[in-house]
Scaffold this active site. Structure first.
Site, PDB file in Angstrom:
ATOM      1  N   ARG A   1     -25.913  -2.813   6.362  1.00 32.88           N
ATOM      2  CA  ARG A   1     -25.608  -4.242   6.274  1.00 32.88           C
ATOM      3  C   ARG A   1     -26.025  -5.010   7.517  1.00 32.88           C
ATOM      4  NH1 ARG A   1     -20.093  -5.473   3.257  1.00 32.88           N
ATOM      5  NH2 ARG A   1     -20.836  -4.868   1.208  1.00 32.88           N
TER       6      ARG A   1
ATOM      7  N   LYS B   1       0.844  -1.195   0.000  1.00 31.27           N
ATOM      8  CA  LYS B   1       0.000   0.000   0.000  1.00 31.27           C
ATOM      9  C   LYS B   1       0.877   1.241   0.000  1.00 31.27           C
ATOM     10  CE  LYS B   1      -3.995   0.263   1.959  1.00 31.27           C
ATOM     11  NZ  LYS B   1      -5.144   0.332   2.880  1.00 31.27           N
TER      12      LYS B   1
ATOM     13  N   GLU C   1     -19.782  -5.709   9.764  1.00 27.72           N
ATOM     14  CA  GLU C   1     -20.765  -4.932  10.513  1.00 27.72           C
ATOM     15  C   GLU C   1     -21.807  -5.811  11.191  1.00 27.72           C
ATOM     16  OE1 GLU C   1     -18.859  -2.350   7.513  1.00 27.72           O
ATOM     17  OE2 GLU C   1     -19.893  -4.288   7.372  1.00 27.72           O
TER      18      GLU C   1
END
Length: 619
Positions: free
Chosen positions: A378, A266, A350
């Site tokens: 969600r 990253k 979640e």
């Protein structure tokens, strides 16, 4: 292009991404890490005949640049410009409008199955990474894909996720062997031959399968992908295009599902992002030379929540904090450092976060779960089933409620009011300032019920004394026009000049309502503001007592108009003031594209000028 040209192209792409995100904001670190992987995918696969499906699709900047959108890339995440995610309306190379995590394998498997049923040529590749594999939906899809045994290709972009590596020379050899078409052809020839042997075919097939699996287990570490029925290759250097292309070309000819495990860095090529990829995951405009982000003096709601939670945690040892891979975004970083044993980051999960909170509450703890409004969608089932039905004392903090800047349709937090207002046992609140947020958080900690606190991604407005009044369940606070107007306007009010009306609003849109009221005051239209504080429950008697004083009322909320609180209160108002004039306004029945908060509100008809216009319509 030859390798030298490809390296120059990769460098140019990184420069373009860096310069654009520095101006517009966006997802930087993950995109800098997927440049070579994206180029290799497009060199091997023929998009759009072959479908490349991105997850989380904020990794798609390189993909956009090389599929015809270079000339418009400077408009990335701008109003009317390119989306920061894949978007079908932008390009035939984008197959899904994906802004939430862990969806690529499911959608790719569905597309592959549909293509087979309709005899449509082309491979389907799912690129999953940046934490998306922590979402349970990804594993549901892997399980189904392994069962269907279709030739799905899954690229696991592992940018420092906790996935074990296969090690050893034999492991590397078997990975190479199982990606060769000759091996696959030989294996399926044997499998088909065994299947044709009468009577003993099932026994032999089972025996051969167990023999191969046992043999592999003797020599190298197995993994979840191979156990689910996938061929597994990797891990590979995600920045070595030669190796990537070689493996991708072999995988392209497989007739079984395969996972290609790719390691990427990253922030590659930009040292501030490499050193702190979390800070440069999703970032606002910044200075390229040193990576510093412009700071503003005004406190955001997220910062106000962070400060309030720290006070609450210091006062109450029962408090624990939960987030779903968004500790920095939700303001929980300070809490995690101060109280590491009371902090839980469950990953992009979640549903688990909400039920986990229910378990903590059942044990006597006080969970405070911070999730973006759009991601809370969600976990609505868990909120109802595992929190509301047993009435677990817990607090849910919905950051980014209402209009959300820059990220577009998938991230607008405009559905939570309509989704949650109908759920029994659930208390829904909306503070209009930092002081109210802290008051409501401490009040919620004393309630033996689940409480939701929602607030927008914006700076907190100026404080008024009314915002510090004690909390009374179901009651808001009334702000008189004279409380927020200048001296001259207050004198006009005392002389009873002009017309008067009432704005009833949710806290998230208070700033815009206040601006509209100040605009109206210059034209001798004087409005009081009733900030609801509570969206559910509503103290109707108290509301009636206030609203019957006005012949003109505007109900404004930063949620969907359909199913929201405004329509309900408008009906209540007409019952007590039959000849009164009122209008309820909220987000319309449409999805709203990216833009600054002010632009999104203007598109929805909720900017201060629009609110002023609604006020004139009911005078």
């Amino acid at each position: 292009m030859d390798r030298k040209q490809l390296a120059a192209l990769a460098a140019d792409i990184r420069k373009t991404i860096l310069e654009t995100v520095a101006k517009n904001g966006g997802h930087l670190a993950s995109n800098l890490g997927t440049v070579e992987l994206t180029l290799a995918l497009h060199r091997v696969f023929d998009s759009p005949t072959d479908a490349i499906i991105w997850d989380v699709s904020h990794q798609c900047y390189t993909h956009k640049l090389i599929t015809g959108r270079y000339d418009r890339f400077s408009t990335l995440r701008k109003h009317g410009g390119l989306s920061g995610f894949t978007k079908r309306s932008e390009s035939s190379h984008d197959f899904f409008d994906a802004g939430h995590s862990s969806t690529s394998i499911s959608s790719a498997l569905g597309m592959l199955t549909g293509r087979e049923l309709l005899n449509i040529e082309g491979k389907v590749v799912a690129v999953i990474g940046d934490g998306a594999l922590t979402g349970g939906m990804a594993f549901e899809a892997l399980s189904h894909a392994g069962l269907l045994a279709k030739n799905l290709i899954v690229i696991l972009n592992d940018n420092q996720m906790s996935i074990s590596e296969n090690t050893g020379a034999l492991s590397r050899y078997l990975s190479r062997l199982t990606t060769t078409s000759s091996y696959q052809s030989f294996r399926y020839t044997i499998d088909r031959a065994v299947a044709r042997i009468p009577l003993v075919n099932k026994f032999l097939t089972h025996f051969i399968f167990r023999f191969k699996r046992g043999l592999k287990g003797l020599f190298f570490q197995t993994n979840i992908f191979s156990d689910l029925g996938f061929e597994y290759v990797g891990p590979l250097d995600g920045h070595n295009m030669t190796d990537l292309e070689r493996v991708l070309r072999k995988a392209k000819h497989l007739s079984r599902p395969v996972v290609i495990h790719v390691l990427t860095k990253k922030g590659r090529g930009y040292s501030p992002a490499e050193n702190d990829p979390a800070a440069f995951h999703g970032i606002g405009p910044f200075c390229i030379s040193d990576g510093t982000v412009e700071k503003f003096d005004a406190m955001s709601y997220t910062e106000a929540f962070s400060n309030a939670l720290m006070k609450l945690a210091a006062a109450d040892s029962r408090v624990v904090a939960i987030t779903a891979a968004m500790s920095k975004g939700t303001g929980l970083s300070r809490f995690s450092r101060k109280y590491p044993e009371r902090f839980f980051d469950v990953g992009i999960a979640e549903q688990h976060a909400v039920t986990f909170a229910g378990g903590l509450a059942a044990a006597g703890a006080l969970p405070v779960t911070a999730i973006y409004s759009t991601f809370m969608q969600r976990a609505i089932d868990q909120l109802i089933h595992d929190i509301a039905i047993p009435a677990c004392p817990s607090i849910f903090v919905l950051d980014r409620a209402g209009a959300v800047p820059d990220d577009g349709e998938t991230h607008q937090g405009i559905f939570d009011i309509a989704q949650m207002r109908s759920v029994p046992n659930l208390i829904l609140t909306a503070p209009a300032s930092a002081a109210e947020l802290e008051l409501l958080l401490f009040w919620a900690a004393q309630r033996k019920a689940p409480v939701v606190i929602r607030y927008p991604k914006t700076s907190c407005p100026s404080e008024f004394p009314e915002f510090s009044l004690p909390v009374a369940e179901g009651r808001g606070v009334l702000l008189r026009c004279s409380d927020y107007c200048d001296t001259e306007t207050s004198l006009l009010l005392e002389r009873n000049c002009g017309k008067k009306l009432l704005f009833v609003c949710t806290g998230g849109i208070f700033s815009e309502v206040l601006t509209a009221c100040r605009q109206l005051a210059f034209k001798n239209v004087f409005a009081d503001i009733y900030n609801l504080r509570f969206i559910k429950p509503i103290d109707i008697e108290y509301f009636n007592e206030i609203s019957r004083q006005y012949q003109s009322v505007v109900f404004a909320e930063d949620g969907m108009l359909a199913g929201g609180i405004g329509e309900y209160l408008a009906v209540c108002y007409k019952k007590i003031v039959p000849d009164g004039k009122c209008i309820a306004v909220g987000f319309p029945d449409q999805f709203l594209a990216q833009g600054k908060r002010s632009e999104v509100l203007a598109d929805a008809g909720l900017a201060p000028d629009d609110l002023s216009r609604y006020a004139y319509s009911v005078l």
